[in-house]
Design an enzyme around this catalytic site. Structure first.
Site, PDB file in Angstrom:
ATOM      1  N   GLY A 109       6.234  64.214  95.498  1.00 21.41           N
ATOM      2  CA  GLY A 109       5.519  64.958  96.531  1.00 21.41           C
ATOM      3  C   GLY A 109       4.273  65.623  95.981  1.00 21.41           C
ATOM      4  O   GLY A 109       3.723  65.225  94.946  1.00 21.41           O
ATOM      5  N   GLY A 110       3.838  66.672  96.666  1.00 25.00           N
ATOM      6  CA  GLY A 110       2.594  67.349  96.313  1.00 25.00           C
ATOM      7  C   GLY A 110       2.612  67.952  94.925  1.00 25.00           C
ATOM      8  O   GLY A 110       1.604  67.911  94.212  1.00 25.00           O
ATOM      9  N   ASP A 156      -1.736  74.307  90.215  1.00 24.85           N
ATOM     10  CA  ASP A 156      -0.292  74.153  90.028  1.00 24.85           C
ATOM     11  C   ASP A 156       0.042  73.374  88.747  1.00 24.85           C
ATOM     12  O   ASP A 156       0.914  73.773  87.977  1.00 24.85           O
ATOM     13  CB  ASP A 156       0.343  73.433  91.230  1.00 24.85           C
ATOM     14  N   LYS A 170       7.233  55.627  97.315  1.00 24.52           N
ATOM     15  CA  LYS A 170       6.304  56.761  97.193  1.00 24.52           C
ATOM     16  C   LYS A 170       5.899  56.956  95.724  1.00 24.52           C
ATOM     17  O   LYS A 170       4.746  57.265  95.424  1.00 24.52           O
ATOM     18  CB  LYS A 170       6.987  58.019  97.725  1.00 24.52           C
ATOM     19  N   SER A 191       3.189  86.116  95.698  1.00 23.09           N
ATOM     20  CA  SER A 191       1.800  86.211  95.245  1.00 23.09           C
ATOM     21  C   SER A 191       1.207  87.609  95.399  1.00 23.09           C
ATOM     22  O   SER A 191       0.497  88.072  94.488  1.00 23.09           O
ATOM     23  CB  SER A 191       0.932  85.175  95.969  1.00 23.09           C
ATOM     24  N   LYS A 226      -1.827  72.886 102.061  1.00 21.38           N
ATOM     25  CA  LYS A 226      -2.576  72.493 100.861  1.00 21.38           C
ATOM     26  C   LYS A 226      -3.518  71.298 101.106  1.00 21.38           C
ATOM     27  O   LYS A 226      -4.553  71.179 100.459  1.00 21.38           O
ATOM     28  CB  LYS A 226      -1.610  72.172  99.712  1.00 21.38           C
ATOM     29  N   SER A 253       6.584  85.109 100.009  1.00 23.24           N
ATOM     30  CA  SER A 253       5.684  84.849  98.878  1.00 23.24           C
ATOM     31  C   SER A 253       5.671  86.001  97.865  1.00 23.24           C
ATOM     32  O   SER A 253       5.604  87.168  98.223  1.00 23.24           O
ATOM     33  CB  SER A 253       4.254  84.617  99.395  1.00 23.24           C
ATOM     34  N   THR A 257      -0.606  77.954 100.288  1.00 24.78           N
ATOM     35  CA  THR A 257       0.711  77.382 100.058  1.00 24.78           C
ATOM     36  C   THR A 257       1.128  76.562 101.272  1.00 24.78           C
ATOM     37  O   THR A 257       0.331  76.337 102.186  1.00 24.78           O
ATOM     38  CB  THR A 257       1.729  78.496  99.664  1.00 24.78           C
ATOM     39  N   ALA A 311      11.496  55.013  96.336  1.00 22.44           N
ATOM     40  CA  ALA A 311      10.751  54.507  95.179  1.00 22.44           C
ATOM     41  C   ALA A 311       9.324  54.125  95.560  1.00 22.44           C
ATOM     42  O   ALA A 311       8.399  54.252  94.743  1.00 22.44           O
ATOM     43  CB  ALA A 311      11.481  53.308  94.579  1.00 22.44           C
TER      44      ALA A 311
HETATM   45  P1  NAP Z   1       7.169  67.902  98.828  1.00 23.16           P
HETATM   46  O1  NAP Z   1       5.777  67.393  98.802  1.00 23.16           O
HETATM   47  O2  NAP Z   1       7.794  68.236 100.140  1.00 23.16           O
HETATM   48  O3  NAP Z   1       8.084  66.812  98.082  1.00 23.16           O
HETATM   49  C1  NAP Z   1       9.457  66.946  98.075  1.00 23.16           C
HETATM   50  C2  NAP Z   1      10.079  65.956  97.106  1.00 23.16           C
HETATM   51  O4  NAP Z   1      11.490  66.224  97.063  1.00 23.16           O
HETATM   52  C3  NAP Z   1       9.920  64.495  97.509  1.00 23.16           C
HETATM   53  O5  NAP Z   1       9.750  63.702  96.357  1.00 23.16           O
HETATM   54  C4  NAP Z   1      11.293  64.195  98.161  1.00 23.16           C
HETATM   55  O6  NAP Z   1      11.678  62.835  98.073  1.00 23.16           O
HETATM   56  C5  NAP Z   1      12.204  65.001  97.287  1.00 23.16           C
HETATM   57  N1  NAP Z   1      13.493  65.315  97.916  1.00 23.16           N
HETATM   58  C6  NAP Z   1      13.739  66.184  98.927  1.00 23.16           C
HETATM   59  N2  NAP Z   1      15.063  66.215  99.202  1.00 23.16           N
HETATM   60  C7  NAP Z   1      15.666  65.355  98.344  1.00 23.16           C
HETATM   61  C8  NAP Z   1      17.017  64.949  98.128  1.00 23.16           C
HETATM   62  N3  NAP Z   1      18.025  65.452  98.858  1.00 23.16           N
HETATM   63  N4  NAP Z   1      17.268  64.051  97.147  1.00 23.16           N
HETATM   64  C9  NAP Z   1      16.259  63.552  96.391  1.00 23.16           C
HETATM   65  N5  NAP Z   1      14.952  63.895  96.541  1.00 23.16           N
HETATM   66  C10 NAP Z   1      14.664  64.792  97.520  1.00 23.16           C
HETATM   67  O7  NAP Z   1       7.307  69.224  97.947  1.00 23.16           O
HETATM   68  P2  NAP Z   1       6.378  69.672  96.734  1.00 23.16           P
HETATM   69  O8  NAP Z   1       5.220  70.422  97.238  1.00 23.16           O
HETATM   70  O9  NAP Z   1       6.153  68.482  95.863  1.00 23.16           O
HETATM   71  O10 NAP Z   1       7.315  70.749  95.980  1.00 23.16           O
HETATM   72  C11 NAP Z   1       8.528  70.355  95.350  1.00 23.16           C
HETATM   73  C12 NAP Z   1       9.250  71.603  94.893  1.00 23.16           C
HETATM   74  O11 NAP Z   1       8.502  72.212  93.852  1.00 23.16           O
HETATM   75  C13 NAP Z   1       9.347  72.637  96.031  1.00 23.16           C
HETATM   76  O12 NAP Z   1      10.710  72.906  96.302  1.00 23.16           O
HETATM   77  C14 NAP Z   1       8.596  73.845  95.552  1.00 23.16           C
HETATM   78  O13 NAP Z   1       9.340  75.039  95.760  1.00 23.16           O
HETATM   79  C15 NAP Z   1       8.447  73.608  94.052  1.00 23.16           C
HETATM   80  N6  NAP Z   1       7.131  74.091  93.581  1.00 23.16           N
HETATM   81  C16 NAP Z   1       7.129  75.130  92.694  1.00 23.16           C
HETATM   82  C17 NAP Z   1       5.930  75.627  92.242  1.00 23.16           C
HETATM   83  C18 NAP Z   1       5.917  76.766  91.269  1.00 23.16           C
HETATM   84  O14 NAP Z   1       4.874  77.431  91.113  1.00 23.16           O
HETATM   85  N7  NAP Z   1       7.003  77.033  90.576  1.00 23.16           N
HETATM   86  C19 NAP Z   1       4.714  75.080  92.689  1.00 23.16           C
HETATM   87  C20 NAP Z   1       4.749  74.006  93.579  1.00 23.16           C
HETATM   88  C21 NAP Z   1       5.976  73.527  94.025  1.00 23.16           C
HETATM   89  P3  NAP Z   1      11.247  61.768  99.237  1.00 23.16           P
HETATM   90  O15 NAP Z   1       9.821  61.436  98.963  1.00 23.16           O
HETATM   91  O16 NAP Z   1      12.158  60.622  99.021  1.00 23.16           O
HETATM   92  O17 NAP Z   1      11.450  62.469 100.555  1.00 23.16           O
END
Ligand code: NAP
Length: 273
Positions: A129-130, A102, A156, A17, A66, A15, A62, A154
């Site tokens: 996702g989240g 976020d 989701k 942070s 969450k 992290s 994180t 789709a």
């Molecule tokens: P999450 O809840 O685990 O969701 C992951 C998403 O990625 C889902 O929609 C999943 O699709 C999709 N996915 C994973 N592998 C895939 C693949 N091979 N092909 C197509 N889709 C794929 O994660 P999250 O919390 O939403 O976070 C998503 C990303 O955002 C993370 O990697 C995180 O590092 C980044 N993030 C960055 C910040 C920042 O401050 N910059 C803040 C939050 C998050 P399915 O539903 O089909 O599995």
């Protein structure tokens, strides 16, 4: 006793942070301690309670906690209720106040730091996702023309459309449904930036002059950003600004002082090459 804050997750050693909040505290002259706290996967609540008992004032939350953070909140603010997830907690007596910064961090980075107004734009979010859940309302508040969500599964994405139907009309589907469509702002909110997988985006999804934004940070040119460049996109960004902006929101919420984000973003930026 010094005011104590931390980021809680599992794992947590990666992290940024503690560095970000340490720089904010230094720059604003605030005296506080900010550390990284690794909770056992089955021990989130107990770790939070022990931190509070030792005088903890607030936590950033994180993965993977969450949703659990939402469950322990006594006072979830609108940002947390709308996202159904929490990334910042504040302890006031018996109360546990909860926020999700976020989405606001993302919007602030796009509009203030990158200078791209979202009003009237066609916005595509890849992923359901989240991170997407937290971004929907803050994005919608900027009055874009369209918010579309495409996801590998789709169903989701359709689930998000139903969950948010009272607040915003979302266009949802799989990547194949994007054929023939183009967008001014394309956000990659999947975790593919970490696994180096590419998304099956149809050609033409990036409108002329589009911004391609990868939420994953610090990985240089991810497959998504390479796809965007190959399609002729000039404006590309990763999520380092989002990370720092959401941290600034939490810092202000806890301390009542707004830190300058620019020097911290500059310090953490990894070139997109
Ligand atoms: P999450 O809840 O685990 O969701 C992951 C998403 O990625 C889902 O929609 C999943 O699709 C999709 N996915 C994973 N592998 C895939 C693949 N091979 N092909 C197509 N889709 C794929 O994660 P999250 O919390 O939403 O976070 C998503 C990303 O955002 C993370 O990697 C995180 O590092 C980044 N993030 C960055 C910040 C920042 O401050 N910059 C803040 C939050 C998050 P399915 O539903 O089909 O599995």
């Amino acid at each position: 006793m010094i005011d104590r804050y931390a980021v809680i997750g599992h794992p947590i050693s990666h992290s940024k942070s503690p560095l970000i909040h340490g720089l904010f505290a230094q720059a604003t002259g605030q005296t506080l301690e900010y550390t990284a706290l690794e909770a056992p996967l089955d021990g989130f609540k107990a770790t939070v309670e022990s931190f509070r008992a030792q005088g903890g004032r607030g936590l950033n939350v994180t993965l993977p906690f969450k949703l659990q953070a939402f469950e322990i909140a006594t006072d979830p603010m609108a940002s947390a209720r709308l996202a159904g997830a929490v990334n910042a907690l504040k302890f006031e007596g018996d109360r546990i106040l909860a926020q999700n910064f976020d989405g606001l961090g993302l919007v602030n980075d796009i509009q203030r730091n990158l200078g791209v107004s979202l009003a009237g734009k066609r916005v595509l979010i890849c992923g359901a996702g989240g991170a997407t859940r937290g971004a929907i309302v803050p994005l919608a508040e900027q009055k874009p023309a369209v918010i579309a969500i495409a996801n590998r599964s789709a169903d989701k994405a359709h689930g998000l459309k139903a969950d948010f139907s009272a607040l915003v009309a979302l266009q949802t589907g799989g990547y194949e449904d994007l054929a023939g469509e183009s967008f001014d702002v394309v956000l990659n909110a999947t975790s593919t930036g970490l696994s180096q997988a590419a998304l099956p985006l149809p050609t033409g999804v990036f409108a002329p002059g589009a911004l391609a934004y990868e939420l994953v940070y610090g990985k240089g040119l991810t497959p998504f950003l390479k796809q965007a460049q190959a399609a002729g996109v000039i404006r590309i960004a990763d999520g380092v600004g989002m990370l720092v902006e959401q941290a600034a929101e939490a810092f202000e919420w806890w301390r009542g002082v707004r830190p300058d984000t620019q020097p911290v973003i500059a310090r953490l930026t990894v070139p997109l090459v």
